[in-house]
Design an enzyme around this catalytic site. Structure first.
Site, mmCIF file in Angstrom:
data_model
loop_
_atom_site.group_PDB
_atom_site.id
_atom_site.type_symbol
_atom_site.label_atom_id
_atom_site.label_comp_id
_atom_site.label_asym_id
_atom_site.label_seq_id
_atom_site.Cartn_x
_atom_site.Cartn_y
_atom_site.Cartn_z
ATOM 1 N N LYS A 195 42.062 51.213 45.274
ATOM 2 C CA LYS A 195 42.986 50.394 44.482
ATOM 3 C C LYS A 195 42.278 49.923 43.225
ATOM 4 C CE LYS A 195 44.075 46.210 43.899
ATOM 5 N NZ LYS A 195 44.289 46.271 42.437
ATOM 6 N N GLU A 270 30.533 43.447 46.454
ATOM 7 C CA GLU A 270 29.689 43.261 45.261
ATOM 8 C C GLU A 270 30.380 42.199 44.431
ATOM 9 O OE1 GLU A 270 26.868 44.701 44.833
ATOM 10 O OE2 GLU A 270 27.004 46.404 46.196
ATOM 11 N N CYS A 304 28.778 42.189 36.081
ATOM 12 C CA CYS A 304 28.378 41.305 37.174
ATOM 13 C C CYS A 304 26.889 40.978 37.144
ATOM 14 C CB CYS A 304 28.783 41.895 38.511
ATOM 15 S SG CYS A 304 28.311 43.604 38.703
ATOM 16 N N GLU A 401 30.010 31.724 36.986
ATOM 17 C CA GLU A 401 30.116 33.009 36.295
ATOM 18 C C GLU A 401 31.199 32.897 35.215
ATOM 19 O OE1 GLU A 401 29.790 37.486 37.724
ATOM 20 O OE2 GLU A 401 31.719 36.640 38.288
#
Ligand code: NAI
Ligand code: MG
Length: 497
Positions: A195, A270, A304, A401
């Site tokens: 997906k 992750e 990331c 983040e």
């Protein structure tokens, strides 16, 4: 009058636009491109222009059911399950060749759909071919073991595929994410329902078309563009899925874990990060500064593993902050296809607003704004490089983040202080240290709690090098030998002799 031939960038752009303009983008299920059962579609935009690129079929539960059934059938079929490891190697090598032959086109589709500059998209698409080749080599090396016993028995293990793997990927480097996920799963003999992210799914569709052209058995890969809470959650919850691999935000990662309890499917994650990039006064500052800027500005910070906390030894803090800001100021934002563009837009208005709210939070918390902070004038979700210095590690901008081109420069005293502050985070995906002192370099990388470390570089990748998180940056590893374990399970066998 002769017309000058188009530049390679213009040619690739034209090719990508032609592909985007073709027939509706659909779901790949069991080797067929089909509409969603509901008939629904959604829009995908070009974040540099805010204009519609095309509509894409929107998968939901019924489509997930069909794709999982197709993936199960393909997993059990001898055409895939009985394929020799060497044939599997050749299958992955054919995919690698296909991808390599279409790098400019894949890169241009990515630039249009995600907004990343063409140079960045080209590097990412180029890496995909290497990733398929890396995993092609693994097919014949997924080994079991023989276990010592007393001679009256033979004990051995078989390392077997998990089965149907659901894979949910983000929008930040889509074609790279899809390639990692496909290659790793397929080399171990699994089948896949992927997906892609709703914000940038076109290269996953194009990649799947290219893979189809290599005659992979139908149903080995299935691709379901759609939204997270519907298609993504249906996949994570599905009783017919044996493993879910997720890359994205930590919040959604936790939801995926909860959803996966339905059948206790295996889970790898992750997730986010807030990577420390530690520069000691004895470092090669020219390299450290250029790399520090590249890591927080590359892909507009939507990476990331980006080095978003730059720890600088006190004695050189001001000099480094000054030089980082002037280097970052050269990262020109603009048309992703222009040769001099280094910085593209963020993926969406929501993401831009999110990043802006952090820039505001940084100013409110008293960090010094060295560069940036000016709103973008014109279309596109652009945010220019933004540098805060004299940041305290406890501030929100240093802990959460941001996923934009925003850097926190944080002073530190000595080795212990760098390690202490570097580890003061809920994340642990990557980290780096810059020093000419060999002993210190190795001591610091050992002390930093993260899954991928660099000494005197940042962000360079090799598919042979495992990638994954300590703490809340994730579960399991991608790449390297560790990633083979993440897509297989061990069966132990005793033979009474
Ligand atoms: P997200 O985590 O919502 O999106 C990633 C993928 O998860 C997409 O394919 C999405 O459709 C899917 N998803 C969303 N909700 C789901 C659910 N309930 N079940 C299953 N799948 C679901 O990320 P988003 O909202 O686009 O970005 C927000 C923040 O997440 C970013 O600002 C960034 O901090 C972080 N992020 C981190 C990434 C990384 O690689 N570490 C990648 C993307 C975002
Ligand atoms: Mg898009």
């Amino acid at each position: 009058m002769t017309v000058a031939p188009p530049s390679p960038a213009e040619a690739a752009r034209a090719q990508a636009i032609a592909w985007i303009g073709q027939a509706p983008k659909r779901l790949l299920i069991g080797g067929q491109w089909v509409d969603a059962v509901s008939g629904k579609t959604f829009e995908t935009l070009n974040p540099a222009t805010e204009q519609l690129l095309c509509r894409v079929a929107e998968a939901e539960q019924a489509d997930v059911d069909a794709a999982v059934a197709a993936a199960r059938k393909a997993f059990e079929a001898p055409s895939w399950s009985a394929m020799s490891p060497h044939s599997r190697t050749r299958a992955l090598l054919r995919i690698a060749d296909k991808v390599e032959a279409h790098i400019p086109e894949l890169a241009a589709i990515e630039s249009l759909d995600n907004g990343m500059p063409l140079w960045y998209a080209t590097a990412a698409a180029t890496a995909c071919a290497d990733i398929f080749r890396y995993y092609a080599g693994w097919c014949s090396k997924v080994l079991g073991t023989t276990i010592p016993s007393d001679g009256s028995t033979l004990i051995y293990t078989l390392r077997e595929p998990l089965g149907v793997c659901g894979q949910i990927i983000p929008w930040n480097v889509p074609v790279l994410m899809a390639s990692i996920k496909f290659a790793n799963a397929l080399c171990c003999g699994n089948t896949v329902v992927l997906k892609p992210a709703e914000l940038a799914c076109l290269t996953s569709i194009r990649l799947a078309e290219l893979i189809q052209e290599t005659d992979l058995p139908p149903g080995v890969i299935n691709v379901l563009p759609g939204f997270g809470p519907t298609a993504g959650a249906a996949l994570a919850q599905h009783l017919g899925v044996d493993k879910i691999a997720f890359t994205g935000s930590t919040a959604v990662g936790k939801q995926v874990v909860r959803d996966a309890t339905s059948n206790l499917k295996k889970v790898t994650l992750e997730l986010g990060s807030k990577a420390p990039n530690v520069v000691f006064a004895d470092a090669d500052l020219d390299k450290a500064i250029a790399t520090a800027v590249k890591t927080f500005c590359g892909n507009s910070g939507q990476v990331c593993s980006a080095g978003t906390r730059l720890f600088v030894q006190e004695s050189i803090h001001d000099e480094v902050a000054e030089r980082v800001a002037s280097e970052a100021a050269t990262w020109k934002a603009g048309d992703p296809f222009a040769a001099d563009t280094k910085l593209g837009p963020l993926i969406s208005a929501r993401q831009r607003d999110r990043v802006w709210s952090y820039i505001g939070a940084g100013q409110e918390s008293g960090a010094a704004l060295r560069l940036g902070g000016k709103a973008w004038n014109g279309p596109g979700y652009f945010v220019e490089p933004t540098v805060f210095d004299n940041v305290k590690n406890g501030m929100k901008i240093a802990q959460e983040e941001i996923f934009g081109p925003v850097l926190s420069i944080i002073p530190f005293k000595d080795e212990d202080d760098a390690v202490l502050q570097g580890n003061e985070t809920t994340y642990g995906l990557s980290a780096a240290v810059w020093t000419r002192d060999v002993s210190r370099a190795h001591k610091v990388v050992k002390a930093l709690k993260a899954g991928r470390l660099w000494i005197n570089t940042f962000g360079e990748a090799d598919p042979a090098m495992a990638f994954g998180g300590y703490k809340q940056s994730g579960w399991g590893r991608e790449f390297g030998a560790e990633s083979i374990e993440a897509y297989t399970q061990a069966k132990s066998v005793m033979v009474r002799l």
